[in-house]
Write a protein that holds these residues in place. Sequence first.
Motif, PDB file in Angstrom:
ATOM      1  N   ASN A   1      32.763  -9.976   6.400  1.00  0.00           N
ATOM      2  CA  ASN A   1      32.265  -8.902   7.268  1.00  0.00           C
ATOM      3  C   ASN A   1      32.003  -9.387   8.689  1.00  0.00           C
ATOM      4  O   ASN A   1      31.875  -8.583   9.597  1.00  0.00           O
ATOM      5  CB  ASN A   1      31.022  -8.234   6.676  1.00  0.00           C
ATOM      6  CG  ASN A   1      29.910  -9.203   6.379  1.00  0.00           C
ATOM      7  OD1 ASN A   1      30.043 -10.410   6.571  1.00  0.00           O
ATOM      8  ND2 ASN A   1      28.798  -8.694   5.892  1.00  0.00           N
ATOM      9  N   ASN A   2      31.941 -10.692   8.897  1.00  0.00           N
ATOM     10  CA  ASN A   2      31.823 -11.229  10.255  1.00  0.00           C
ATOM     11  C   ASN A   2      33.189 -11.493  10.868  1.00  0.00           C
ATOM     12  O   ASN A   2      33.300 -12.120  11.905  1.00  0.00           O
ATOM     13  CB  ASN A   2      30.959 -12.491  10.269  1.00  0.00           C
ATOM     14  CG  ASN A   2      31.622 -13.647   9.534  1.00  0.00           C
ATOM     15  OD1 ASN A   2      32.658 -13.497   8.895  1.00  0.00           O
ATOM     16  ND2 ASN A   2      31.007 -14.811   9.620  1.00  0.00           N
ATOM     17  N   LYS A   3      34.247 -11.044  10.185  1.00  0.00           N
ATOM     18  CA  LYS A   3      35.647 -11.138  10.626  1.00  0.00           C
ATOM     19  C   LYS A   3      36.238 -12.538  10.470  1.00  0.00           C
ATOM     20  O   LYS A   3      37.356 -12.786  10.905  1.00  0.00           O
ATOM     21  CB  LYS A   3      35.835 -10.662  12.069  1.00  0.00           C
ATOM     22  CG  LYS A   3      35.293  -9.290  12.348  1.00  0.00           C
ATOM     23  CD  LYS A   3      36.039  -8.217  11.623  1.00  0.00           C
ATOM     24  CE  LYS A   3      35.586  -6.852  12.102  1.00  0.00           C
ATOM     25  NZ  LYS A   3      35.279  -5.929  11.083  1.00  0.00           N
ATOM     26  N   SER A   4      35.506 -13.475   9.871  1.00  0.00           N
ATOM     27  CA  SER A   4      36.041 -14.811   9.643  1.00  0.00           C
ATOM     28  C   SER A   4      37.055 -14.790   8.508  1.00  0.00           C
ATOM     29  O   SER A   4      36.881 -14.071   7.526  1.00  0.00           O
ATOM     30  CB  SER A   4      34.919 -15.794   9.281  1.00  0.00           C
ATOM     31  OG  SER A   4      34.065 -15.973  10.381  1.00  0.00           O
TER      32      SER A   4
ATOM     33  N   GLU B   1      32.735 -21.758  16.888  1.00  0.00           N
ATOM     34  CA  GLU B   1      31.511 -21.313  17.554  1.00  0.00           C
ATOM     35  C   GLU B   1      30.938 -22.375  18.497  1.00  0.00           C
ATOM     36  O   GLU B   1      30.497 -22.079  19.592  1.00  0.00           O
ATOM     37  CB  GLU B   1      30.451 -20.922  16.517  1.00  0.00           C
ATOM     38  CG  GLU B   1      30.867 -19.722  15.704  1.00  0.00           C
ATOM     39  CD  GLU B   1      30.418 -19.829  14.264  1.00  0.00           C
ATOM     40  OE1 GLU B   1      29.882 -20.877  13.856  1.00  0.00           O
ATOM     41  OE2 GLU B   1      30.625 -18.853  13.539  1.00  0.00           O
TER      42      GLU B   1
ATOM     43  N   THR C   1      36.371 -22.726  12.161  1.00  0.00           N
ATOM     44  CA  THR C   1      35.442 -22.028  13.042  1.00  0.00           C
ATOM     45  C   THR C   1      35.520 -22.633  14.449  1.00  0.00           C
ATOM     46  O   THR C   1      35.966 -23.765  14.620  1.00  0.00           O
ATOM     47  CB  THR C   1      33.987 -22.123  12.544  1.00  0.00           C
ATOM     48  OG1 THR C   1      33.608 -23.499  12.493  1.00  0.00           O
ATOM     49  CG2 THR C   1      33.831 -21.493  11.176  1.00  0.00           C
TER      50      THR C   1
ATOM     51  N   ASP D   1      39.583 -18.789  13.366  1.00  0.00           N
ATOM     52  CA  ASP D   1      38.360 -18.060  12.988  1.00  0.00           C
ATOM     53  C   ASP D   1      38.684 -16.702  12.374  1.00  0.00           C
ATOM     54  O   ASP D   1      38.217 -16.371  11.299  1.00  0.00           O
ATOM     55  CB  ASP D   1      37.493 -17.765  14.220  1.00  0.00           C
ATOM     56  CG  ASP D   1      36.833 -18.970  14.797  1.00  0.00           C
ATOM     57  OD1 ASP D   1      37.557 -19.919  15.112  1.00  0.00           O
ATOM     58  OD2 ASP D   1      35.605 -18.940  14.950  1.00  0.00           O
TER      59      ASP D   1
END
Length: 138
Positions: free
Chosen positions: A96-99, A115, A113, A56
């Motif tokens: 920007n979501n660090k992914s 999640e 991912t 991620d």
Amino acid sequence: MQDLEKIKAALIHQKIKAIYHTPKGEGDELIPGLGNFYTFDTIIALENGKQYRLGDAFIVEWLGNVELIEITHENWNIPHDKNFKGVSIKELLIANNKSYYLLLENDVLINHTSEMGDALHFRSYNSVFNNSGELLAQ
């Protein structure tokens, strides 16, 4: 702590030889009310012989010695226009979501991912980022 610039330099302009995953098992993680989620690692093999684990929010050199299963268009239901074998890595993007996303020279994005259990995605750049390079609402 990984040396991100060093890893980026090692990835950029390298061609992907294959992409693998570790065995998914029978749904390792039971989430009450949602069922079993699969967990696995995604391994990017380059034509220069190096291998990297894509997560991620990280990418590290893969030094593991567990069984790896090759990902193909057929066994992963990847659209045939999302080519990755023999395609050079153009950039390692961090949203920007660090992914973390691998952007290929043909504008295919690859990201892993976790999640809701682990998942591996092959998408077009413009389906994830806008023309300014900002992450679209997912």
